[in-house]
Design a protein around this motif. Structure first.
Motif, PDB file in Angstrom:
ATOM      1  N   PRO A  74      -6.918   2.877  -7.365  1.00  0.00           N
ATOM      2  CA  PRO A  74      -6.147   3.213  -6.166  1.00  0.00           C
ATOM      3  C   PRO A  74      -6.484   4.576  -5.569  1.00  0.00           C
ATOM      4  O   PRO A  74      -6.487   4.738  -4.336  1.00  0.00           O
ATOM      5  CB  PRO A  74      -4.699   3.163  -6.654  1.00  0.00           C
ATOM      6  CG  PRO A  74      -4.722   2.183  -7.781  1.00  0.00           C
ATOM      7  CD  PRO A  74      -6.042   2.418  -8.465  1.00  0.00           C
ATOM      8  N   LYS A  75      -6.788   5.558  -6.419  1.00  0.00           N
ATOM      9  CA  LYS A  75      -7.132   6.883  -5.892  1.00  0.00           C
ATOM     10  C   LYS A  75      -8.475   6.846  -5.167  1.00  0.00           C
ATOM     11  O   LYS A  75      -8.655   7.529  -4.142  1.00  0.00           O
ATOM     12  CB  LYS A  75      -7.156   7.909  -7.017  1.00  0.00           C
ATOM     13  CG  LYS A  75      -5.780   8.260  -7.554  1.00  0.00           C
ATOM     14  CD  LYS A  75      -5.847   9.382  -8.575  1.00  0.00           C
ATOM     15  CE  LYS A  75      -4.453   9.760  -9.072  1.00  0.00           C
ATOM     16  NZ  LYS A  75      -4.510  10.838 -10.082  1.00  0.00           N
ATOM     17  N   GLY A  99       3.297   5.487  -5.927  1.00  0.00           N
ATOM     18  CA  GLY A  99       3.009   5.431  -7.358  1.00  0.00           C
ATOM     19  C   GLY A  99       1.966   6.443  -7.788  1.00  0.00           C
ATOM     20  O   GLY A  99       2.047   7.023  -8.879  1.00  0.00           O
ATOM     21  N   ILE A 100       0.975   6.662  -6.938  1.00  0.00           N
ATOM     22  CA  ILE A 100      -0.047   7.665  -7.225  1.00  0.00           C
ATOM     23  C   ILE A 100       0.563   9.061  -7.236  1.00  0.00           C
ATOM     24  O   ILE A 100       0.155   9.944  -8.003  1.00  0.00           O
ATOM     25  CB  ILE A 100      -1.184   7.595  -6.183  1.00  0.00           C
ATOM     26  CG1 ILE A 100      -1.972   6.285  -6.348  1.00  0.00           C
ATOM     27  CG2 ILE A 100      -2.115   8.794  -6.294  1.00  0.00           C
ATOM     28  CD1 ILE A 100      -2.966   6.035  -5.232  1.00  0.00           C
ATOM     29  N   GLY A 101       1.560   9.251  -6.372  1.00  0.00           N
ATOM     30  CA  GLY A 101       2.184  10.566  -6.254  1.00  0.00           C
ATOM     31  C   GLY A 101       1.878  11.256  -4.944  1.00  0.00           C
ATOM     32  O   GLY A 101       2.136  12.456  -4.781  1.00  0.00           O
ATOM     33  N   TYR A 102       1.341  10.509  -3.987  1.00  0.00           N
ATOM     34  CA  TYR A 102       1.110  11.082  -2.673  1.00  0.00           C
ATOM     35  C   TYR A 102       2.443  11.311  -1.964  1.00  0.00           C
ATOM     36  O   TYR A 102       3.478  10.800  -2.373  1.00  0.00           O
ATOM     37  CB  TYR A 102       0.226  10.167  -1.826  1.00  0.00           C
ATOM     38  CG  TYR A 102      -1.196  10.002  -2.344  1.00  0.00           C
ATOM     39  CD1 TYR A 102      -1.780  10.961  -3.159  1.00  0.00           C
ATOM     40  CD2 TYR A 102      -1.955   8.892  -2.002  1.00  0.00           C
ATOM     41  CE1 TYR A 102      -3.079  10.811  -3.627  1.00  0.00           C
ATOM     42  CE2 TYR A 102      -3.258   8.731  -2.464  1.00  0.00           C
ATOM     43  CZ  TYR A 102      -3.810   9.696  -3.277  1.00  0.00           C
ATOM     44  OH  TYR A 102      -5.092   9.544  -3.740  1.00  0.00           O
ATOM     45  N   ALA A 138       6.376  -3.243  -6.414  1.00  0.00           N
ATOM     46  CA  ALA A 138       5.136  -3.672  -7.063  1.00  0.00           C
ATOM     47  C   ALA A 138       4.020  -2.664  -6.801  1.00  0.00           C
ATOM     48  O   ALA A 138       3.236  -2.335  -7.706  1.00  0.00           O
ATOM     49  CB  ALA A 138       4.729  -5.051  -6.562  1.00  0.00           C
ATOM     50  N   GLY A 139       3.947  -2.158  -5.561  1.00  0.00           N
ATOM     51  CA  GLY A 139       2.926  -1.178  -5.230  1.00  0.00           C
ATOM     52  C   GLY A 139       3.064   0.096  -6.038  1.00  0.00           C
ATOM     53  O   GLY A 139       2.057   0.665  -6.500  1.00  0.00           O
ATOM     54  N   ILE A 140       4.290   0.564  -6.229  1.00  0.00           N
ATOM     55  CA  ILE A 140       4.518   1.771  -7.032  1.00  0.00           C
ATOM     56  C   ILE A 140       3.956   1.575  -8.439  1.00  0.00           C
ATOM     57  O   ILE A 140       3.268   2.450  -8.984  1.00  0.00           O
ATOM     58  CB  ILE A 140       6.024   2.106  -7.086  1.00  0.00           C
ATOM     59  CG1 ILE A 140       6.502   2.620  -5.723  1.00  0.00           C
ATOM     60  CG2 ILE A 140       6.311   3.154  -8.171  1.00  0.00           C
ATOM     61  CD1 ILE A 140       8.010   2.766  -5.615  1.00  0.00           C
ATOM     62  N   VAL A 146       0.833  -1.207   0.000  1.00  0.00           N
ATOM     63  CA  VAL A 146       0.000   0.000   0.000  1.00  0.00           C
ATOM     64  C   VAL A 146       0.869   1.259   0.000  1.00  0.00           C
ATOM     65  O   VAL A 146       0.560   2.237  -0.694  1.00  0.00           O
ATOM     66  CB  VAL A 146      -0.953   0.002   1.204  1.00  0.00           C
ATOM     67  CG1 VAL A 146      -1.801   1.273   1.226  1.00  0.00           C
ATOM     68  CG2 VAL A 146      -1.867  -1.213   1.164  1.00  0.00           C
ATOM     69  N   ALA A 147       1.958   1.230   0.757  1.00  0.00           N
ATOM     70  CA  ALA A 147       2.872   2.381   0.763  1.00  0.00           C
ATOM     71  C   ALA A 147       3.427   2.615  -0.638  1.00  0.00           C
ATOM     72  O   ALA A 147       3.579   3.764  -1.084  1.00  0.00           O
ATOM     73  CB  ALA A 147       4.000   2.147   1.756  1.00  0.00           C
ATOM     74  N   GLY A 148       3.736   1.539  -1.354  1.00  0.00           N
ATOM     75  CA  GLY A 148       4.189   1.673  -2.731  1.00  0.00           C
ATOM     76  C   GLY A 148       3.111   2.241  -3.632  1.00  0.00           C
ATOM     77  O   GLY A 148       3.386   3.095  -4.497  1.00  0.00           O
TER      78      GLY A 148
END
Length: 331
Positions: free
Chosen positions: A314-315, A201-204, A257-259, A195-197
């Motif tokens: 994801p968002k 990846g989203i850019g948070y 993988a999360g990213i 989830v952290a990835g």
């Protein structure tokens, strides 16, 4: 000197074998891939799993499990969690009755929800089992960068033998008699790292990741204590320590993988790109089932499950986490 055999020639098995060779041991690695075995023996490298590291001459590798494991005092399982049962079942006739089984994989079994030590005990009832867990990326262990780890067992005298085996000036080993906590902390942190990835990846930002890690530690503690673990275990190496490194390091397969998933890749595409097992995916599926059985609240795990297996954006998952009903931090 004790004979140590590693089952699995991946990155962590290779790194631990290097560590022992540097202590004067002559560890053996069994791997099913002939190319990996040949490269270790002839080129002193293992480029598929751990790049730019020279393997000492004391380390040998073999495709023959009977030869590799004969007379072993310690058998270290360095294979992915989902094949632990198969490996134990297939190799049990070769494993010496005196051997201490050391497991470094992290997860629980889908369907049964058994911890890995419980699986090993079912398949190898005559062998003592010791679990190792903590913030120990193979890439750093292999080159002797300082790190710390925890060992636990139902037979703590055996855990102390494993502590003595691996302890050195760059690898500090602690004991902890909370076997449930040590195993659950190491397994659930892979979910949070994924989830952290995704968040990255989203850019948070860093605030987002810090919040996920803190609330993720709460989820680890909730499910762990529901299963009988001690809450203080999760502020130690196998909880907070492992969580920090797996959520922040680019050595982390789960974070990588999360990213990719946060950037729009599918789960399968992300796993293929990483090129190695992403334990957080199987852990998410298993713990999503277990937490429902235990009636434990794990909203981060719920949303990752929907991202991975139900196609949730994801968002949208991020918004849903932020917009839940108000609550007290400790609930």
């Amino acid at each position: 000197m004790n004979k140590v055999t590693f089952i699995g020639g991946g990155s962590f098995g290779t790194a631990l074998a290097i560590l022992l060779a540097n202590k004067g041991y002559e560890p053996n690695i069994w791997d099913r891939e002939e190319a990996v075995v040949d490269e270790i023996n002839n080129k002193r490298t293992n480029s598929k799993y751990i790049k730019d590291v020279i393997i000492p001459s004391g380390v040998t590798a073999s495709n023959n499990i009977e030869d590799a494991i004969k007379d072993a005092d310690f058998v270290v399982l360095t294979v992915p969690s989902h094949i632990i049962r198969t490996v134990c079942k297939n190799f049990k006739e070769f494993i010496p009755k005196k051997a201490i089984i050391v497991n470094v994989a992290k997860g629980i079994e889908e369907g049964t929800n058994l911890r890995l030590s419980e699986i090993i005990k079912e398949e190898l009832p005559n062998n003592p089992v010791v679990v190792m867990s903590g913030p120990t990326h193979a890439e750093e262990v292999a080159v002797g960068l300082p790190t710390t780890i925890v060992v636990s067992s139902e037979q703590m005298d055996k855990a102390e033998l494993v502590q003595e085996l691996f302890m050195c000036d760059c690898f500090r080993v602690y004991t902890n008699d909370d076997l449930i906590g040590v195993e659950i902390g190491g397994a659930v942190k892979n979910i949070i790292a994924l989830v952290a990835g995704v968040s990255d990846g989203i850019g948070y930002g860093d605030n987002s990741k810090a919040a996920l890690m803190a609330r993720g530690l709460m989820e680890i503690t909730r499910i762990g204590t529901a299963l009988g673990a001690k809450p203080e275990t999760f502020i130690g190496l196998t909880g907070m320590g492992d969580l920090i490194v797996t959520c922040t390091s680019m050595h982390s397969r789960n974070r990588k993988a999360g990213i990719l998933i946060g950037q729009g890749y599918s789960m399968d595409e992300a796993v293929e790109h990483v090129g190695m097992v992403v334990e957080g995916i199987k852990a998410c599926k298993a713990f999503h089932e277990l937490k429902d059985k235990m009636q434990v609240s794990m909203p981060i795990t719920d949303n990752l499950y929907d991202i991975l297996f139900n196609g949730k954006d994801p968002k949208v998952a991020g918004s849903d986490l932020m917009e839940r009903d108000k609550k007290h931090e400790n609930h």
